[in-house]
Design an enzyme around this catalytic site. Structure first.
Site, mmCIF file in Angstrom:
data_model
loop_
_atom_site.group_PDB
_atom_site.id
_atom_site.type_symbol
_atom_site.label_atom_id
_atom_site.label_comp_id
_atom_site.label_asym_id
_atom_site.label_seq_id
_atom_site.Cartn_x
_atom_site.Cartn_y
_atom_site.Cartn_z
ATOM 1 N N ASP A 64 -6.369 7.381 3.184
ATOM 2 C CA ASP A 64 -5.302 6.541 3.706
ATOM 3 C C ASP A 64 -4.058 6.877 2.898
ATOM 4 O OD1 ASP A 64 -3.476 4.599 4.389
ATOM 5 O OD2 ASP A 64 -4.845 2.911 4.134
ATOM 6 N N SER A 144 12.249 15.170 11.052
ATOM 7 C CA SER A 144 12.571 14.907 12.455
ATOM 8 C C SER A 144 14.059 15.094 12.643
ATOM 9 C CB SER A 144 12.184 13.470 12.829
ATOM 10 O OG SER A 144 12.696 13.115 14.101
ATOM 11 N N TYR A 159 12.361 3.779 11.730
ATOM 12 C CA TYR A 159 11.833 5.149 11.781
ATOM 13 C C TYR A 159 12.886 6.175 11.377
ATOM 14 C CZ TYR A 159 9.973 9.549 13.544
ATOM 15 O OH TYR A 159 9.562 10.851 13.647
ATOM 16 N N LYS A 163 13.135 8.792 8.093
ATOM 17 C CA LYS A 163 13.290 10.240 8.173
ATOM 18 C C LYS A 163 14.575 10.719 7.485
ATOM 19 C CE LYS A 163 9.466 11.350 10.233
ATOM 20 N NZ LYS A 163 8.445 12.174 9.537
#
Length: 253
Positions: A64, A144, A159, A163
């Site tokens: 994990d 990304s 998100y 990034k």
């Protein structure tokens, strides 16, 4: 790529999508890969289908990425059973179906714990191994396009911020390594939209807005990013690709 044959790579989030494609590509190139993921059985399934150059193999390690203890133990296991790590691909990443305006803080935390802190811990462990064994290795962050500009897509909440952090972390790591005279390379690979299970896996199938965008968006496929990773790894020792942005043709800039 020949200098990496027989060496050890760690790929996080290796059970599906980009991580699975990257793991498969590296094994095919002769690199032994330790795939980290919570779903160990998925990596084991993939390993049975991969034929590696010079006997290279894919090894499944249950991890994990949000647990520092599990990440530390996983790198220790790889070192003791497979050998020192030469390549780390920080691929594990998630996005959650919420907003900033009335968002769920637990969802925000999951994203930041995975995309930022998990990446930092894995990087620290890999770099320590590389330095202790005098390895001119390579750290790759799967970033990304959202790490360079906020996409016009709703429900991205933290998100894109996570990034943007990856962009900063890649640059900061590079400066730290250069400051100590290290030969370890650092690359940020920033894909545009890639067709994977990320929408389904992160609870967006009931979000009509996102599903409509996903249906019509120009797209790439996991193998395209796996090939990009192979390209940056395959550059000669005196060449460092610091940032590689890869987008599908027709995707809005």
């Amino acid at each position: 790529m020949d200098r990496w044959v027989g060496k050890i790579a760690v790929v996080t989030g290796a059970s599906a999508g980009l991580g699975a494609a990257i793991s498969k590509k590296l094994v095919e190139e002769g690199i032994n890969v330790a795939g980290f993921a919570r779903r160990k059985e998925k990596i084991e399934e993939l390993a049975r289908t991969v034929e590696g150059k010079n006997g290279a193999k894919l090894y499944a390690v249950q991890v994990d990425i949000t647990s520092e203890e599990e990440v530390i133990n996983a790198f220790r296991y790889v070192l003791e059973n497979l050998g020192p790590v030469s390549i780390l691909v920080n691929n594990a990443g998630i996005v959650q179906n919420t907003t900033l305006i009335d968002g769920n803080a637990e969802c925000w935390k999951k994203v930041l714990d995975t995309n930022v802190l998990g990446l930092c811990v894995a990087t620290r462990e890999a770099v320590n191994i590389m330095r202790n064994h005098d390895i001119a290795g390579h750290i790759i962050h799967i970033n990304s396009v959202a790490g360079h500009r906020v996409p016009p897509i709703p429900y991205t909440n933290v998100y894109s911020a996570s990034k943007f952090a990856v962009t900063s972390l890649a640059q900061t790591l590079s400066k730290e390594l250069k400051g100590i005279g290290s030969r370890i390379k650092v690359t940020s690979v920033s894909p545009g939209y890639v067709e994977t299970d990320i929408v389904k896996a992160n609870g967006f199938t009931t979000n009509e807005t996102i599903m409509q965008i996903e249906k019509i968006a120009p797209r790439m496929y996991p193998i395209d990013i796996a090939n990009a990773v192979a390209y940056v790894i395959g550059t000669p020792p005196h060449v460092e690709v610091t940032e590689l942005t890869v987008q599908p043709l027709g995707e809005p800039v």
